[in-house]
Design an enzyme around this catalytic site. Structure first.
Site, PDB file in Angstrom:
ATOM      1  CE  LYS A 204       0.107 -14.294 -97.609  1.00 24.48           C
ATOM      2  NZ  LYS A 204       1.163 -13.514 -96.913  1.00 24.48           N
ATOM      3  CD  GLU A 210       1.830 -29.287 -95.773  1.00 27.84           C
ATOM      4  OE1 GLU A 210       2.838 -29.447 -95.053  1.00 27.84           O
ATOM      5  OE2 GLU A 210       1.690 -28.320 -96.561  1.00 27.84           O
ATOM      6  N   GLY A 265       0.922 -15.494 -91.680  1.00 24.29           N
ATOM      7  CA  GLY A 265      -0.116 -16.515 -91.498  1.00 24.29           C
ATOM      8  C   GLY A 265      -0.651 -16.594 -90.090  1.00 24.29           C
ATOM      9  NE  ARG A 266       4.589 -16.305 -86.244  1.00 20.30           N
ATOM     10  CZ  ARG A 266       5.409 -16.282 -87.286  1.00 20.30           C
ATOM     11  NH1 ARG A 266       5.108 -16.952 -88.387  1.00 20.30           N
ATOM     12  NH2 ARG A 266       6.549 -15.595 -87.236  1.00 20.30           N
ATOM     13  CD  GLU A 351       5.207 -20.579 -87.820  1.00 17.34           C
ATOM     14  OE1 GLU A 351       5.139 -21.798 -88.062  1.00 17.34           O
ATOM     15  OE2 GLU A 351       4.392 -19.752 -88.279  1.00 17.34           O
ATOM     16  CG  HIS A 382      -8.167 -34.103 -61.920  1.00 17.25           C
ATOM     17  ND1 HIS A 382      -8.300 -34.774 -60.731  1.00 17.25           N
ATOM     18  CD2 HIS A 382      -8.963 -33.017 -61.834  1.00 17.25           C
ATOM     19  CE1 HIS A 382      -9.170 -34.136 -59.957  1.00 17.25           C
ATOM     20  NE2 HIS A 382      -9.582 -33.057 -60.603  1.00 17.25           N
ATOM     21  CE  LYS A 514       5.944 -25.735 -96.470  1.00 13.02           C
ATOM     22  NZ  LYS A 514       5.255 -24.428 -96.399  1.00 13.02           N
TER      23      LYS A 514
END
Length: 552
Positions: A204, A210, A265-266, A351, A382, A514
């Site tokens: 954005k 990152e 964002g999510r 979040e 399993h 951060k």
């Protein structure tokens, strides 16, 4: 939560906590009919939960008293319900297929003009790539798309493109880079051809550390192979709002796809962040994804409370979290294409609901978000299903499957569904000690077991059962169905946030680490010994610097 309703629920919990679901089923042959509901081809069976009719009635009363319905109306009408950031929450506008205008509180104008403009821009761009009109700097058609982002900008598109792989455009491969660990970008680019690779940088602000680090490394890799900085604009596009930073990077402003501060964002895959999805499966399938989500939006707004899928799922989450004290929730898709869904829902739910402060700024009274985890169905059987069946922790679970396979092969799908149906039944029924003993005695009669071993083994063969699960069954995992499923979980989170009185649309907890990392990063760039942190952090950083000197 409203104290009076909570008290009633607590009293009810004390009455029903020891009820066993096998008894509830034996006492009511219509239990499935009462505790199931549907939307189109999506069926929710929540009958295998530790609830009665009174439980659901009380939970629905809790929803009403908590203002869920009023807050739902506020969200869809563009009120600034993300109060800690002063923003509206309108990811639903990105998939609004009704033709009705949507406005943000305090702002003039219909946001749908901008939404439709960006969707049209996405469609034009995707058509150009697919038709071969949009090509690389040597006139090569694009064969690979590399999406660079992090968090919701990566998890969502990764999950959806994997889920919709059967709908992928022929001749296109898609790759995602999110981790700042150089291994991610290096391994992704290793086998790619710069001449036929298209990069989508999703940030954005275009300053996310990152994402920018990976984008700059991708740009350097590209320029090493082409040697022409002007070629960047043919191979890089951006999803951002920072035009200055985008153009400085070398991306043409006409290749920047916009999104807005009222999209978290999510919750952002429904707009420009979904560009990698649209490129991979085509704009027609992307629009079907939006249509399915809009179907669920309408259902959430219009369905009666007792038939409202997201509302019921949210209330069941509150029931187990706040009354039974269950701390985790498993998501178990019996579909390999949904293998990244639990990862996606981890971010969406944890979040959003991982908050300890109410909207009023006070400490929450009780538990909030559950720990979300899981993985593809039969693989999990399993791995961790042992804990689900016989562990000391009870884990509510969502089981998800489709009636039709995307890859029919022999009896594979029948075996998959046999496990899907059997596991929820086994978790519910369990096996009593007497049933276990009878089975062991049969083995004794057959000469496979010594009679003296029965007493030692019977406890190991007993299963408590009474382990709750939801079965979410669809006809086929197609774009429209997937869109509805994802919107279903978004609204489940909304319901829980309303009841807990928290803001599910901010994420201040992400920021602390951060900001500290930025400070440590600067300290790592030289060789001096540091003493600016706690003793553990100081020692770790100084130990790393010592190792680095030895390597040099």
């Amino acid at each position: 939560m409203r104290a009076d309703v909570v008290e009633k629920l607590q009293a009810h919990y004390e009455k029903v906590a020891d009820l066993h679901m096998r008894d509830l089923f034996e006492g009511d042959e219509n239990r499935f009919t009462e505790f199931s509901c549907s939307l189109g081809d999506i069926l929710l069976d929540y009958s295998k939960n530790r609830v009665t009719s009174e439980t659901i009635a009380l939970l629905l009363e809790l929803a009403e008293e908590s203002g869920v319905y009023e807050k739902r109306a506020e969200m869809f009408s563009g009120r600034r319900i993300n109060s800690t950031e002063g923003r509206a929450v309108l990811h639903t506008a990105l998939r609004n297929r009704s033709g009705r205008p949507v406005e943000v509180e305090g702002q003039a104008g219909d946001v749908m003009d901008g939404v439709d403009r960006v969707l049209a821009q996405m469609g034009t761009f995707c058509d150009a790539v697919h038709s071969g009109e949009r090509r690389g700097y040597t006139d090569a058609e694009f064969t690979d798309i590399v999406s660079i982002g992090i968090g919701g900008s990566a998890l969502g598109p990764l999950m959806v493109t994997e889920a919709l792989k059967p709908y992928a455009r022929a001749g296109l491969r898609i790759h995602f880079v999110s981790n700042v660990d150089a291994t991610d970008i290096v391994e992704t680019l290793k086998e790619l051809d710069a001449e036929s690779t298209l990069f989508v940088v999703v940030s954005k602000t275009f300053t996310t550390e990152e994402t920018l680090a990976n984008a700059l490394s991708a740009r350097a890799w590209f320029l090493e192979r082409v040697g022409d900085v002007e070629a960047v604009e043919k191979h890089f596009v951006a999803v951002s709002v920072n035009e200055d930073a985008v153009t400085e990077f070398g991306i043409d402003a006409g290749n920047m796809f916009e999104f807005w501060d009222w999209v978290g964002g999510r919750y952002s895959i429904w707009g420009a962040v979904g560009l990698p999805i649209a490129l991979y499966v085509g704009m027609d399938n992307f629009e079907s994804l939006l249509a399915g989500a809009h179907d669920m939006d309408l259902h959430f707004q219009q369905a009666e409370p007792g038939e409202n899928i997201p509302l019921l799922l949210g209330l069941l989450g509150v029931w187990y979290n706040n009354f039974f004290g269950m701390e985790t929730h498993a998501v178990l898709p019996y579909d390999q294409y949904l293998r990244f869904l639990p990862d996606y829902l981890q971010q969406l739910d944890m979040e959003s609901c991982g908050k300890s402060v109410t909207l009023a700024g006070e400490p929450v009274d009780g538990a909030t978000g559950m720990i979300i985890w899981g993985g593809p169905g039969t693989d999990g059987q399993h791995a961790y299903f042992q804990l689900l069946h016989q562990g000391t922790r009870i884990v509510p679970a969502d089981f998800i499957a489709a009636a039709e396979s995307q890859n029919p092969l022999g009896e594979h799908h029948l075996k998959l569904l046999a496990n899907f149906f059997a596991q929820t039944e086994a978790l519910m029924l369990g096996k009593t000690r007497e049933e276990a003993r009878e089975e062991l005695l049969v083995e004794v009669e057959r000469g496979r077991l010594a009679s003296q071993d029965v007493a030692d083994l019977v406890g190991h063969k007993e299963f408590p059962g009474n382990r709750p699960s939801n079965s979410i069954f669809v006809r086929r995992l197609d774009p429209r169905t997937l869109g509805a499923l994802l919107a279903m979980y978004e609204h489940k989170v909304f319901v829980q946030g309303c009841i807990w009185g928290i803001n599910p649309y901010d994420q201040w907890g992400v920021e602390l680490g951060k900001s500290l990392a930025s400070r440590v990063f600067e300290e790592l760039r030289d060789e001096s010994t540091i003493n600016s942190h706690d003793s553990s952090t100081n020692a770790l950083v100084n130990h790393y610097k010592k190792l680095r000197r030895e390597l040099d």
